[in-house]
Design an enzyme around this catalytic site. Structure first.
Site, PDB file in Angstrom:
ATOM      1  N   VAL A 155      37.532  46.275  43.057  1.00 26.31           N
ATOM      2  CA  VAL A 155      36.404  45.384  43.381  1.00 26.31           C
ATOM      3  C   VAL A 155      35.482  46.115  44.356  1.00 26.31           C
ATOM      4  O   VAL A 155      35.935  46.665  45.349  1.00 26.31           O
ATOM      5  CB  VAL A 155      36.887  44.064  44.017  1.00 26.31           C
ATOM      6  CG1 VAL A 155      35.704  43.185  44.399  1.00 26.31           C
ATOM      7  CG2 VAL A 155      37.815  43.305  43.067  1.00 26.31           C
ATOM      8  N   LYS A 227      37.345  40.239  38.556  1.00 30.29           N
ATOM      9  CA  LYS A 227      37.246  40.614  39.968  1.00 30.29           C
ATOM     10  C   LYS A 227      37.587  39.433  40.870  1.00 30.29           C
ATOM     11  O   LYS A 227      38.272  39.598  41.893  1.00 30.29           O
ATOM     12  CB  LYS A 227      35.837  41.136  40.278  1.00 30.29           C
ATOM     13  CG  LYS A 227      35.577  42.529  39.734  1.00 30.29           C
ATOM     14  CD  LYS A 227      34.150  42.981  39.964  1.00 30.29           C
ATOM     15  CE  LYS A 227      33.964  44.414  39.460  1.00 30.29           C
ATOM     16  NZ  LYS A 227      32.554  44.843  39.515  1.00 30.29           N
TER      17      LYS A 227
END
Length: 342
Positions: A155, A227
Protein backbone atom coordinates in the site's frame (compact mmCIF):
# COMPACT_ATOMS: atom_id res chain seq x y z
CA UNK A 1 29.90 -9.03 4.47
CA UNK A 2 26.67 -11.05 4.62
CA UNK A 3 25.62 -12.79 1.39
CA UNK A 4 21.88 -12.75 0.65
CA UNK A 5 20.44 -14.66 -2.32
CA UNK A 6 17.18 -13.49 -3.89
CA UNK A 7 14.59 -15.18 -6.08
CA UNK A 8 12.23 -12.88 -7.98
CA UNK A 9 8.72 -14.01 -8.90
CA UNK A 10 7.57 -11.39 -11.36
CA UNK A 11 9.77 -9.20 -13.55
CA UNK A 12 7.48 -6.43 -14.75
CA UNK A 13 7.97 -2.67 -14.32
CA UNK A 14 8.68 -2.92 -10.59
CA UNK A 15 10.90 -5.99 -10.85
CA UNK A 16 13.03 -4.50 -13.60
CA UNK A 17 13.33 -1.19 -11.75
CA UNK A 18 14.38 -3.06 -8.60
CA UNK A 19 16.94 -5.09 -10.56
CA UNK A 20 18.37 -1.95 -12.16
CA UNK A 21 18.67 -0.20 -8.79
CA UNK A 22 20.40 -3.25 -7.30
CA UNK A 23 23.23 -2.49 -9.70
CA UNK A 24 23.30 1.17 -8.57
CA UNK A 25 22.18 3.08 -5.47
CA UNK A 26 20.59 0.06 -3.77
CA UNK A 27 23.92 -1.76 -3.88
CA UNK A 28 25.50 1.11 -1.94
CA UNK A 29 22.75 1.04 0.70
CA UNK A 30 23.11 -2.72 1.07
CA UNK A 31 26.90 -2.58 1.28
CA UNK A 32 26.60 0.07 3.99
CA UNK A 33 24.41 -2.40 5.90
CA UNK A 34 27.03 -5.12 5.40
CA UNK A 35 25.05 -7.04 2.79
CA UNK A 36 26.01 -8.39 -0.63
CA UNK A 37 23.04 -9.47 -2.79
CA UNK A 38 22.78 -11.67 -5.83
CA UNK A 39 19.68 -12.85 -7.69
CA UNK A 40 19.75 -16.61 -8.21
CA UNK A 41 16.32 -17.10 -9.78
CA UNK A 42 13.71 -15.22 -11.81
CA UNK A 43 10.23 -16.41 -12.76
CA UNK A 44 7.96 -14.63 -15.24
CA UNK A 45 4.61 -15.47 -16.78
CA UNK A 46 5.57 -14.63 -20.36
CA UNK A 47 9.36 -14.67 -20.54
CA UNK A 48 10.27 -17.97 -18.94
CA UNK A 49 12.18 -18.91 -15.81
CA UNK A 50 15.86 -19.20 -14.94
CA UNK A 51 17.99 -20.43 -12.04
CA UNK A 52 21.70 -19.71 -11.68
CA UNK A 53 23.25 -20.37 -8.24
CA UNK A 54 26.16 -18.09 -9.15
CA UNK A 55 23.89 -15.15 -9.87
CA UNK A 56 21.87 -14.01 -12.89
CA UNK A 57 23.20 -11.09 -14.93
CA UNK A 58 20.42 -8.58 -14.19
CA UNK A 59 21.26 -6.15 -16.99
CA UNK A 60 21.02 -9.04 -19.45
CA UNK A 61 17.72 -10.23 -17.92
CA UNK A 62 16.24 -6.76 -18.31
CA UNK A 63 17.39 -6.51 -21.92
CA UNK A 64 15.89 -9.88 -22.81
CA UNK A 65 12.49 -9.11 -21.27
CA UNK A 66 12.28 -5.64 -22.82
CA UNK A 67 13.02 -7.21 -26.21
CA UNK A 68 10.30 -9.81 -25.68
CA UNK A 69 12.74 -12.70 -25.41
CA UNK A 70 13.02 -15.59 -22.94
CA UNK A 71 15.15 -15.61 -19.79
CA UNK A 72 15.82 -19.32 -20.11
CA UNK A 73 19.18 -18.77 -21.78
CA UNK A 74 20.43 -17.23 -18.51
CA UNK A 75 19.86 -20.40 -16.46
CA UNK A 76 22.66 -22.75 -15.50
CA UNK A 77 20.48 -25.28 -13.70
CA UNK A 78 17.87 -27.40 -15.50
CA UNK A 79 14.88 -25.27 -16.47
CA UNK A 80 12.08 -25.32 -13.84
CA UNK A 81 8.69 -26.45 -15.15
CA UNK A 82 6.89 -23.64 -13.35
CA UNK A 83 6.99 -21.13 -10.52
CA UNK A 84 6.30 -23.70 -7.80
CA UNK A 85 9.22 -25.82 -8.97
CA UNK A 86 11.46 -22.75 -9.10
CA UNK A 87 10.55 -21.87 -5.51
CA UNK A 88 11.21 -25.47 -4.46
CA UNK A 89 14.62 -25.65 -6.15
CA UNK A 90 16.16 -22.19 -6.24
CA UNK A 91 19.09 -21.64 -3.83
CA UNK A 92 17.75 -18.45 -2.24
CA UNK A 93 17.34 -16.87 1.19
CA UNK A 94 14.57 -14.43 0.23
CA UNK A 95 11.62 -14.67 -2.13
CA UNK A 96 10.66 -11.32 -3.67
CA UNK A 97 7.03 -11.76 -4.80
CA UNK A 98 6.02 -9.09 -7.30
CA UNK A 99 3.65 -10.92 -9.62
CA UNK A 100 0.48 -9.18 -10.93
CA UNK A 101 -2.47 -8.73 -8.57
CA UNK A 102 -5.44 -11.09 -8.62
CA UNK A 103 -7.98 -9.02 -6.64
CA UNK A 104 -10.63 -11.71 -6.35
CA UNK A 105 -8.61 -14.59 -4.88
CA UNK A 106 -5.08 -13.32 -4.22
CA UNK A 107 -3.64 -16.26 -6.11
CA UNK A 108 -1.17 -17.55 -7.11
CA UNK A 109 0.82 -14.99 -5.10
CA UNK A 110 -0.49 -16.22 -1.73
CA UNK A 111 0.54 -19.79 -2.58
CA UNK A 112 3.98 -18.57 -3.66
CA UNK A 113 4.45 -16.79 -0.32
CA UNK A 114 3.21 -19.76 1.70
CA UNK A 115 5.47 -22.20 -0.17
CA UNK A 116 8.56 -20.02 0.28
CA UNK A 117 7.94 -19.51 4.00
CA UNK A 118 7.31 -23.22 4.43
CA UNK A 119 10.65 -23.92 2.79
CA UNK A 120 12.36 -21.57 5.24
CA UNK A 121 12.82 -18.47 3.09
CA UNK A 122 12.10 -14.90 4.11
CA UNK A 123 9.47 -13.23 1.92
CA UNK A 124 9.33 -9.62 0.75
CA UNK A 125 6.38 -8.60 -1.40
CA UNK A 126 4.74 -5.59 -3.00
CA UNK A 127 1.75 -7.76 -3.90
CA UNK A 128 -1.23 -6.70 -1.79
CA UNK A 129 -3.13 -9.94 -2.45
CA UNK A 130 -1.39 -12.15 0.14
CA UNK A 131 -1.69 -9.36 2.74
CA UNK A 132 -5.41 -8.89 2.12
CA UNK A 133 -6.36 -12.56 1.89
CA UNK A 134 -4.00 -14.37 4.24
CA UNK A 135 -1.85 -12.04 6.35
CA UNK A 136 -2.74 -13.64 9.69
CA UNK A 137 -1.84 -17.18 8.63
CA UNK A 138 1.26 -16.07 6.71
CA UNK A 139 2.60 -14.08 9.68
CA UNK A 140 1.98 -17.11 11.92
CA UNK A 141 3.83 -19.38 9.49
CA UNK A 142 6.72 -16.93 9.26
CA UNK A 143 7.02 -16.85 13.06
CA UNK A 144 6.92 -20.64 13.24
CA UNK A 145 9.76 -20.82 10.71
CA UNK A 146 11.61 -17.91 12.36
CA UNK A 147 11.47 -15.99 9.14
CA UNK A 148 10.04 -12.60 8.09
CA UNK A 149 7.02 -11.86 5.93
CA UNK A 150 7.32 -8.18 4.96
CA UNK A 151 5.00 -6.18 2.71
CA UNK A 152 5.60 -2.44 3.04
CA UNK A 153 5.11 -2.00 -0.71
CA UNK A 154 1.58 -3.43 -0.68
CA UNK A 155 0.00 0.00 0.00
CA UNK A 156 1.40 3.41 -0.97
CA UNK A 157 4.51 1.93 -2.56
CA UNK A 158 7.57 2.77 -0.43
CA UNK A 159 5.85 5.29 1.85
CA UNK A 160 5.92 3.95 5.42
CA UNK A 161 2.47 2.76 6.40
CA UNK A 162 2.72 -0.62 8.12
CA UNK A 163 6.14 0.27 9.54
CA UNK A 164 4.80 3.64 10.71
CA UNK A 165 2.11 2.01 12.84
CA UNK A 166 4.27 -0.89 14.02
CA UNK A 167 7.33 1.13 14.99
CA UNK A 168 6.09 4.64 15.72
CA UNK A 169 2.65 4.25 17.30
CA UNK A 170 3.16 1.86 20.22
CA UNK A 171 0.09 1.62 22.42
CA UNK A 172 -2.21 3.24 19.86
CA UNK A 173 -5.38 1.52 18.68
CA UNK A 174 -6.26 2.16 15.06
CA UNK A 175 -9.90 3.20 14.84
CA UNK A 176 -10.12 3.62 11.10
CA UNK A 177 -8.59 5.10 7.97
CA UNK A 178 -9.47 6.96 4.80
CA UNK A 179 -7.33 7.41 1.75
CA UNK A 180 -6.91 8.04 -1.95
CA UNK A 181 -4.70 5.05 -2.62
CA UNK A 182 -5.02 4.23 -6.30
CA UNK A 183 -2.44 6.19 -8.26
CA UNK A 184 -4.06 5.50 -11.63
CA UNK A 185 -7.50 6.90 -10.76
CA UNK A 186 -5.91 9.82 -8.90
CA UNK A 187 -3.96 10.67 -12.05
CA UNK A 188 -6.94 10.18 -14.36
CA UNK A 189 -9.26 12.40 -12.31
CA UNK A 190 -6.56 15.08 -12.02
CA UNK A 191 -5.99 15.04 -15.79
CA UNK A 192 -9.75 15.18 -16.42
CA UNK A 193 -9.81 18.36 -14.31
CA UNK A 194 -7.30 19.75 -16.82
CA UNK A 195 -9.53 18.78 -19.76
CA UNK A 196 -7.90 15.51 -20.80
CA UNK A 197 -10.02 12.48 -21.61
CA UNK A 198 -10.07 9.49 -19.25
CA UNK A 199 -8.68 7.25 -22.00
CA UNK A 200 -5.71 9.57 -22.65
CA UNK A 201 -5.00 9.85 -18.92
CA UNK A 202 -5.07 6.06 -18.57
CA UNK A 203 -2.51 5.78 -21.35
CA UNK A 204 -0.30 8.19 -19.40
CA UNK A 205 -0.63 6.03 -16.28
CA UNK A 206 0.29 2.94 -18.28
CA UNK A 207 3.31 4.69 -19.78
CA UNK A 208 4.46 5.60 -16.25
CA UNK A 209 4.12 1.96 -15.20
CA UNK A 210 1.74 2.76 -12.32
CA UNK A 211 -1.40 1.14 -13.76
CA UNK A 212 -2.24 -2.45 -12.88
CA UNK A 213 -1.45 -5.08 -15.53
CA UNK A 214 -5.23 -5.21 -15.99
CA UNK A 215 -6.27 -1.53 -15.66
CA UNK A 216 -9.91 -2.42 -15.03
CA UNK A 217 -8.72 -3.41 -11.54
CA UNK A 218 -7.89 0.29 -11.06
CA UNK A 219 -10.98 1.74 -12.72
CA UNK A 220 -13.49 -0.63 -11.08
CA UNK A 221 -12.07 -0.03 -7.60
CA UNK A 222 -10.64 -3.52 -7.09
CA UNK A 223 -7.10 -2.30 -6.45
CA UNK A 224 -8.34 0.20 -3.85
CA UNK A 225 -10.54 -2.48 -2.28
CA UNK A 226 -7.66 -4.92 -1.88
CA UNK A 227 -5.51 -2.15 -0.41
CA UNK A 228 -8.29 -1.36 2.05
CA UNK A 229 -8.41 -5.03 3.08
CA UNK A 230 -4.61 -5.10 3.44
CA UNK A 231 -4.79 -2.05 5.72
CA UNK A 232 -7.61 -3.62 7.73
CA UNK A 233 -5.42 -6.70 8.23
CA UNK A 234 -2.11 -4.97 8.87
CA UNK A 235 -3.29 -1.99 10.93
CA UNK A 236 -6.50 -3.20 12.57
CA UNK A 237 -6.00 -6.97 12.85
CA UNK A 238 -9.18 -7.68 10.90
CA UNK A 239 -9.90 -10.06 8.06
CA UNK A 240 -12.03 -8.39 5.38
CA UNK A 241 -12.13 -10.07 1.98
CA UNK A 242 -12.20 -7.86 -1.14
CA UNK A 243 -15.50 -9.46 -2.16
CA UNK A 244 -16.98 -8.13 1.12
CA UNK A 245 -16.02 -4.53 0.36
CA UNK A 246 -18.79 -2.12 -0.63
CA UNK A 247 -17.17 -1.08 -3.89
CA UNK A 248 -18.02 1.38 -6.64
CA UNK A 249 -15.40 2.36 -9.20
CA UNK A 250 -15.04 5.47 -11.34
CA UNK A 251 -16.72 4.05 -14.40
CA UNK A 252 -19.13 6.54 -15.95
CA UNK A 253 -17.57 9.64 -14.42
CA UNK A 254 -17.51 12.38 -17.07
CA UNK A 255 -15.47 15.52 -17.51
CA UNK A 256 -18.66 17.49 -16.91
CA UNK A 257 -19.05 15.88 -13.45
CA UNK A 258 -15.40 16.60 -12.69
CA UNK A 259 -15.82 20.27 -13.69
CA UNK A 260 -19.02 20.64 -11.66
CA UNK A 261 -17.23 19.25 -8.60
CA UNK A 262 -14.49 21.85 -9.06
CA UNK A 263 -17.04 24.63 -9.42
CA UNK A 264 -18.60 23.57 -6.12
CA UNK A 265 -15.23 23.77 -4.32
CA UNK A 266 -14.45 20.06 -4.31
CA UNK A 267 -12.60 17.45 -6.34
CA UNK A 268 -13.74 13.97 -7.29
CA UNK A 269 -11.52 11.20 -5.91
CA UNK A 270 -11.86 7.44 -5.43
CA UNK A 271 -11.79 7.12 -1.63
CA UNK A 272 -11.23 3.94 0.38
CA UNK A 273 -12.46 3.92 3.98
CA UNK A 274 -12.08 1.50 6.86
CA UNK A 275 -13.92 1.84 10.17
CA UNK A 276 -14.96 -0.17 13.20
CA UNK A 277 -18.72 -0.58 13.60
CA UNK A 278 -20.60 -2.96 15.88
CA UNK A 279 -17.47 -4.94 16.68
CA UNK A 280 -16.42 -5.41 13.04
CA UNK A 281 -14.18 -3.61 10.57
CA UNK A 282 -15.94 -2.46 7.39
CA UNK A 283 -14.17 -1.34 4.20
CA UNK A 284 -15.72 0.67 1.37
CA UNK A 285 -14.55 2.21 -1.91
CA UNK A 286 -16.45 4.83 -3.89
CA UNK A 287 -15.99 8.15 -5.70
CA UNK A 288 -16.50 11.10 -3.38
CA UNK A 289 -16.51 14.86 -3.66
CA UNK A 290 -13.61 15.83 -1.41
CA UNK A 291 -13.53 19.52 -0.37
CA UNK A 292 -10.57 21.49 -1.70
CA UNK A 293 -8.22 21.87 1.26
CA UNK A 294 -8.97 18.43 2.67
CA UNK A 295 -5.71 16.46 3.10
CA UNK A 296 -7.08 13.76 0.78
CA UNK A 297 -6.96 16.12 -2.20
CA UNK A 298 -3.68 15.59 -3.96
CA UNK A 299 -2.54 16.33 -7.48
CA UNK A 300 -1.71 13.91 -10.26
CA UNK A 301 -0.75 10.47 -8.97
CA UNK A 302 -0.37 11.62 -5.34
CA UNK A 303 -1.51 9.11 -2.71
CA UNK A 304 -2.77 10.13 0.74
CA UNK A 305 -3.64 8.03 3.80
CA UNK A 306 -5.18 9.39 7.00
CA UNK A 307 -5.21 7.08 10.03
CA UNK A 308 -7.56 7.62 13.00
CA UNK A 309 -6.13 6.54 16.36
CA UNK A 310 -7.36 6.59 19.96
CA UNK A 311 -4.30 8.29 21.46
CA UNK A 312 -2.90 10.42 18.63
CA UNK A 313 -6.05 11.55 16.86
CA UNK A 314 -5.80 11.55 13.06
CA UNK A 315 -2.38 11.44 11.44
CA UNK A 316 -1.51 11.23 7.77
CA UNK A 317 1.13 10.37 5.19
CA UNK A 318 1.42 11.71 1.65
CA UNK A 319 3.25 10.27 -1.33
CA UNK A 320 3.91 12.82 -4.04
CA UNK A 321 3.85 11.52 -7.60
CA UNK A 322 3.72 7.73 -7.33
CA UNK A 323 6.12 5.89 -9.65
CA UNK A 324 7.57 2.39 -9.88
CA UNK A 325 10.72 3.74 -8.20
CA UNK A 326 8.85 4.14 -4.91
CA UNK A 327 7.49 0.58 -5.09
CA UNK A 328 10.96 -0.75 -5.83
CA UNK A 329 12.27 1.18 -2.83
CA UNK A 330 9.77 -0.64 -0.58
CA UNK A 331 11.44 -3.91 -1.58
CA UNK A 332 14.82 -2.46 -0.61
CA UNK A 333 13.57 -1.22 2.78
CA UNK A 334 12.10 -4.64 3.58
CA UNK A 335 15.24 -6.35 2.34
CA UNK A 336 17.34 -4.25 4.70
CA UNK A 337 15.13 -5.45 7.58
CA UNK A 338 15.75 -9.03 6.47
CA UNK A 339 19.48 -8.33 6.44
CA UNK A 340 19.29 -7.25 10.08
CA UNK A 341 17.51 -10.46 11.11
CA UNK A 342 19.58 -13.08 13.00
Amino acid sequence: MKDVRLALVGFGHVGRCFAEQLRGPYAHALRTAGVRVRVTGIATARHGLAIDPQGIALHRARQLVERGRSLETLGRDPKPRGVRQLIARVPADVLVEISPLDPREGQPATSHVRQALGRGMHVVTANKGPVAFARTSLVALARKKRRLFLHEGAVMDGTPVFNLVERCLPGCRILGFRGTLNSTTNLILSRMEEGLSAAAALREAQALGIAEANPTNDLDGWDAAVKGCALAAGLMGATVLPTEVRRRGMGGITRLQVRRALQSGSRLRLVVRGERRAGRVHVSVRPERVPVGDPLVGAGADNVLLIATDLMGEIGVVERGSTVDQTAYALLSDLLRVAQAP
